[in-house]
Design an enzyme around this catalytic site. Sequence first.
Site, mmCIF file in Angstrom:
data_model
loop_
_atom_site.group_PDB
_atom_site.id
_atom_site.type_symbol
_atom_site.label_atom_id
_atom_site.label_comp_id
_atom_site.label_asym_id
_atom_site.label_seq_id
_atom_site.Cartn_x
_atom_site.Cartn_y
_atom_site.Cartn_z
ATOM 1 N N HIS A 33 -5.786 5.016 5.983
ATOM 2 C CA HIS A 33 -5.004 5.931 5.156
ATOM 3 C C HIS A 33 -3.596 6.142 5.716
ATOM 4 C CE1 HIS A 33 -8.758 6.367 3.174
ATOM 5 N NE2 HIS A 33 -9.310 7.030 4.165
ATOM 6 N N ASP A 65 0.855 -1.181 0.000
ATOM 7 C CA ASP A 65 0.000 0.000 0.000
ATOM 8 C C ASP A 65 0.896 1.237 0.000
ATOM 9 O OD1 ASP A 65 -2.894 1.069 0.346
ATOM 10 O OD2 ASP A 65 -1.738 2.214 1.808
ATOM 11 N N ASP A 108 -3.135 0.154 6.467
ATOM 12 C CA ASP A 108 -3.928 -0.357 5.352
ATOM 13 C C ASP A 108 -3.299 -1.619 4.747
ATOM 14 O OD1 ASP A 108 -5.653 1.707 5.775
ATOM 15 O OD2 ASP A 108 -5.242 2.772 3.909
ATOM 16 N N GLU A 142 0.897 5.695 0.176
ATOM 17 C CA GLU A 142 0.220 6.976 0.360
ATOM 18 C C GLU A 142 0.989 7.990 -0.477
ATOM 19 O OE1 GLU A 142 -2.597 7.300 1.795
ATOM 20 O OE2 GLU A 142 -2.662 5.323 2.738
#
Length: 203
Positions: A172, A14, A177, A16
């Site tokens: 987030h 994951d 996540d 960001e």
Amino acid sequence: MKERFRGYLPVVIDVETAGFNAKTDALLEIAAVMLDFNQAGELHPVETFHAHVEPFEGANIEQSAIEFHGIDPDNPLRGAIAEQDAIKQMFKIIRKAQKAAGCQRCVLVGHNATFDHGFVMAAAERHALKRNPFHPFVTFDTAALAALTLGQTVLAKACKAAQIEFDGHQAHSALYDTERTAELFCWMVNRWRALGGWPPKHG
């Protein structure tokens, strides 16, 4: 592992970011979870990598993205490292797991996986990293798998349907996540096996 996923090692990722364009927008945080089967034949997480990432030189930062996930790229307390170092460190851990599993390639597992895959591949290309363990286009998308198995596509709702704890206040964050996505992917693989779907039975 290599028999179950046709020579692929699934690695849950994951990211960001500071926008949606993998070529121009900054990668701010990345996490990876390695998986393996236990003695009972159940897939489970075994190792985690996590890094806060410094925006690459000239990277675009969309204010709307910053407001969404709350990451301040300029905050020195993040402990961010150079993008090249983050990706190289992650690839080294993943290649080691790939070799141990006897797999020929890794496949990125993600919730809406093409997004995460795009940023990983763009970062690797940006720094001319030659030993990228990931397949150039194959991914396992837990959003699609969750739609099939649970009737849900949102990560939080899919986890809830699978009775996996999900804290919306921690969502987030790439680390949180990724860990929840890994649990969800393992749950779906193990559930399919428990229902008799693997190995496939013919006749």
